[in-house]
Design an enzyme around this catalytic site. Structure first.
Site, PDB file in Angstrom:
ATOM      1  N   TYR A  83      94.528 -42.418 -59.442  1.00 45.41           N
ATOM      2  CA  TYR A  83      93.530 -43.194 -60.188  1.00 45.41           C
ATOM      3  C   TYR A  83      92.922 -44.274 -59.294  1.00 45.41           C
ATOM      4  CZ  TYR A  83      95.814 -41.247 -64.370  1.00 45.41           C
ATOM      5  OH  TYR A  83      96.328 -40.419 -65.321  1.00 45.41           O
TER       6      TYR A  83
ATOM      7  N   GLU B  74     104.554 -54.093 -85.078  1.00 50.37           N
ATOM      8  CA  GLU B  74     103.445 -53.355 -85.703  1.00 50.37           C
ATOM      9  C   GLU B  74     102.332 -54.257 -86.237  1.00 50.37           C
ATOM     10  OE1 GLU B  74     105.951 -50.943 -88.217  1.00 50.37           O
ATOM     11  OE2 GLU B  74     105.483 -49.141 -87.051  1.00 50.37           O
TER      12      GLU B  74
END
Ligand code: ZN
Ligand code: ZN
Length: 384
Positions: free
Chosen positions: A287, A361
């Site tokens: 990358y 979360e």
């Protein structure tokens, strides 16, 4: 939206799929996007999905991107939503990225008429080394309509929940890899004089490799060379014919990248010659460096600050990890940022790629809000 987001995230979390195999995840994503009334195109880079909201009138096109792949490891978290698939786990939070982007789609569904311009949702396969992003870019994901700006986020276990981290320019490193073979001449361990010992040569080579960054690269630049794997030998009394080394080279700018590559080869050649042996040197570009557009980063800072206050948006130092979001940023301006997901009180403290990795979360609705604010500001909608 929180309960819905948690449900989505847990469902994906329980059914992790590796790069280019995200068949079920991709189907699940497409079904939701269709339910939200977006134009959906499947089959990008095998399992990638793109959703498009064509707003009213003309305007700019903004894209947001999530990665969908999991990692090959066993989850050991004692949670009811732990991975149901042996040897596979969402240990990098890509399940959260998918849920967050679906949340953004759900948010815009009832207010399609208020959108001027277009919003494109990109769900890509294989971020973890497969370069799914590169393939989608090559397949034209940034065209039809042409994307004017792109934003992506990654959950970040080094910042507490409630905080956003931004990279002003360089965010993640170029991640190249190498394979070196020191080719000597094997024989009896007791008669080294009639052999060419590649193990001794490799010992010298590893030491020399570790002087490349410290003696060649400007101390104000960044570079890493790590030898991660050494393969050689079969028994205590045999000098082997050859030894293989595998490793990675990380850098934050193209000159350093090239310099590290050429110095590495020079050192391998020198050590091999000094021991009178042959070598093989393979260098594989991975990358590219992820480089944010400064203006787009300023937009992220300003849009997120509106929701959470300037004090909760931090400029963070680049990481020597890699991210294939870099391919999108090579083509269009944009910014890649971090969503804090750490929560010490809940024991959510483990790094990415750990079998104990988890997220707070709360980052799910938080992430949706940040993307909505960024899109709102970029398209000038004034809804957030
Ligand atoms: Zn990862
Ligand atoms: Zn990741």
């Amino acid at each position: 939206m929180k309960d819905w987001l948690v449900e989505i995230r847990r469902r994906i979390h329980m059914h992790p799929e590796l790069g280019f195999e995200e068949v079920e995840t991709s189907k699940f994503v497409s079904e939701w996007l269709e339910k939200f009334g977006l134009q959906v195109k499947r089959g990008w880079a095998n399992t990638g999905v793109v959703g498009l909201l064509q707003g009213r009138g003309s305007g700019k096109t903004v894209a947001i991107r999530a990665d969908m792949d999991a990692l090959p490891l066993d989850e050991v978290n004692p949670v009811p939503y732990a991975s149901k698939i042996k040897g596979k786990m969402h240990a990098c939070g890509h399940d959260a990225h998918v849920a967050i982007l679906l949340g953004v789609a759900k948010f815009f569904m009832p207010m399609k008429d208020q959108v001027r311009g277009n919003i494109k949702w990109i769900f890509q396969p294989a971020e973890e080394g497969g370069g799914g992003g590169r393939i989608m870019v090559e397949e034209g994901v940034l065209e039809n309509p042409n994307v004017d700006a792109i934003f992506g986020a990654h959950v970040f276990p080094f910042l507490p929940y409630g905080k956003v981290g931004v990279y002003e320019r360089e965010g993640l490193a170029a991640t190249d890899r190498f394979t070196i073979k020191m080719i000597g001449k094997g024989g009896h361990a007791a008669s080294p004089h009639v052999t060419k010992d590649p193990i001794l040569a490799t010992g010298h080579l590893i030491t020399q490799i570790h002087s490349i960054v410290s003696r060649n690269i400007n101390p104000l630049e960044s570079g890493v060379i790590t030898v991660g794997k050494v393969i050689g030998g079969t028994a205590f009394n045999i000098i082997p014919d050859e030894v293989e080394l595998l490793g990675t080279v990380r850098s934050l700018n193209p000159q350093v990248r090239e310099e590290l590559k050429s110095k590495l080869e020079q050192v391998v050649q020198g050590v091999a010659r000094s021991f009178g042996m042959n070598y093989q040197f393979d260098f594989e570009y991975g990358y590219p460096v992820l480089i944010n557009d400064l203006k787009m980063t300023e937009l992220v800072i300003s849009a997120c600050s509106k929701g959470i206050g300037k004090e909760n948006v931090e400029v963070v130092k680049p990481s020597m990890g890699g991210e294939d979001f870099a391919y999108y940023l090579e083509k269009v301006p944009g910014s890649f940022f971090r969503l804090g997901c750490r929560n010490e009180e809940k024991g959510i403290i483990h790094p990415y790629h750990s079998s104990l990795f988890d997220i707070d979360e709360e980052v799910l609705p938080f992430g949706v809000e940040m993307f909505v604010r960024i899109i709102d500001q970029y398209l000038g909608l004034n809804i957030a």
